[in-house]
Design a protein around this motif. Structure first.
Motif, short mmCIF file in Angstrom:
data_model
loop_
_atom_site.label_atom_id
_atom_site.label_comp_id
_atom_site.label_asym_id
_atom_site.label_seq_id
_atom_site.Cartn_x
_atom_site.Cartn_y
_atom_site.Cartn_z
N TRP A 1 13.04 -2.69 -2.75
CA TRP A 1 13.25 -3.11 -3.61
C TRP A 1 12.16 -2.46 -4.74
N ASN A 2 12.90 -2.23 -5.62
CA ASN A 2 12.31 -1.07 -6.41
C ASN A 2 12.00 -1.76 -8.01
N HIS A 3 10.91 -1.87 -8.43
CA HIS A 3 10.86 -2.61 -9.07
C HIS A 3 10.36 -1.70 -10.10
N ASP B 1 17.71 0.54 -6.14
CA ASP B 1 17.05 0.09 -4.50
C ASP B 1 17.54 1.23 -3.76
N GLU B 2 16.98 1.32 -2.51
CA GLU B 2 17.16 1.88 -0.91
C GLU B 2 17.19 1.46 0.53
N PHE B 3 18.31 2.10 1.10
CA PHE B 3 17.47 1.83 2.74
C PHE B 3 16.64 2.48 2.95
N THR C 1 19.31 -11.84 -0.12
CA THR C 1 19.70 -11.65 -1.05
C THR C 1 21.14 -10.48 -1.38
N ILE C 2 21.77 -10.00 -1.92
CA ILE C 2 22.54 -8.44 -1.64
C ILE C 2 22.62 -7.30 -0.85
N THR C 3 21.29 -7.47 0.10
CA THR C 3 21.57 -6.57 0.65
C THR C 3 21.97 -7.16 2.15
#
Length: 201
Positions: free
Chosen positions: A183-185, A70-72, A127-129
């Motif tokens: 959130w990259n799927h 994923d990315e900020f 979520t974890i983020t």
């Protein structure tokens, strides 16, 4: 505000460039991180144990978590830090924007959690983020969820257990109703399960 960022990863995510992309999003923050920890899972033990190893190494007052696929968004840390300072919260989380494997953004909020005030009786909405006081996070720690762990018929992972532990320790949890991370799927998501997706590579 001093923030340490933890990105647990594994060999496949390093090889395919996802980890470097996640790291790049940390360096692009409008509020620079004071520390960056990228612990590597050496043998398929799962994100929870790798994440906890990174967490225990943080010395900054606050810890932010990011999965290696994923990315900020550039304002992620600044947005969460401002909320923590303004509200006195111990644990702050925002929301995600989903992107598919082609990099296209997708409208997604299937459970209706975006913008909903945090309910300690229903921590599944997080979520974890997150951004969490390090001392609190280290005391809560990350642990493997039971194989049959379910909430409302859905399997839950270490993020749910971590939030439960933080709430039990008296954490004030605040939701920022903004989308501040991607959130990259990509068809190889692990969802914290050892041996699933590209974690098995």
């Amino acid at each position: 505000m001093d923030i340490g960022v933890v990105i647990p990863t594994h060999r496949a995510r390093i090889a395919n460039g996802m980890t470097q992309r996640a790291i790049g999003s940390v360096w692009a923050q409008t509020l620079p991180a004071a520390e960056l920890h990228v612990p590597v899972d050496p043998g398929g033990g799962g994100a929870w144990t790798t994440r906890d190893r990174g967490l225990q190494a943080v010395r900054a007052e606050w810890t932010a978590f990011l999965d290696s696929d994923d990315e900020f968004m550039p304002h992620h840390l600044e947005t969460l830090a401002r909320c923590a300072q303004e509200t006195g919260a111990d644990y702050v989380y925002s929301y995600y924007q989903v992107r598919n494997g082609f990099g296209h953004e997708i409208a997604a909020d299937p459970l209706g959690h975006f913008g909903r005030v945090f309910d300690p009786a229903d921590p599944i909405q997080t979520t974890i983020t997150t951004l969490v006081r390090t001392e609190l996070a280290q005391e809560a720690g990350f642990h493997a969820p039971p194989a049959d762990a379910r909430v409302g018929g859905q399997r839950y992972g270490e993020d749910y257990q971590f939030t439960l532990a933080c709430v039990a320790l008296g954490a004030q949890v605040v939701h920022v109703p903004q989308r501040t991370w991607w959130w990259n799927h990509h068809g190889r998501n692990t969802s914290g399960v050892p041996g699933q997706g590209d974690s098995a590579a």
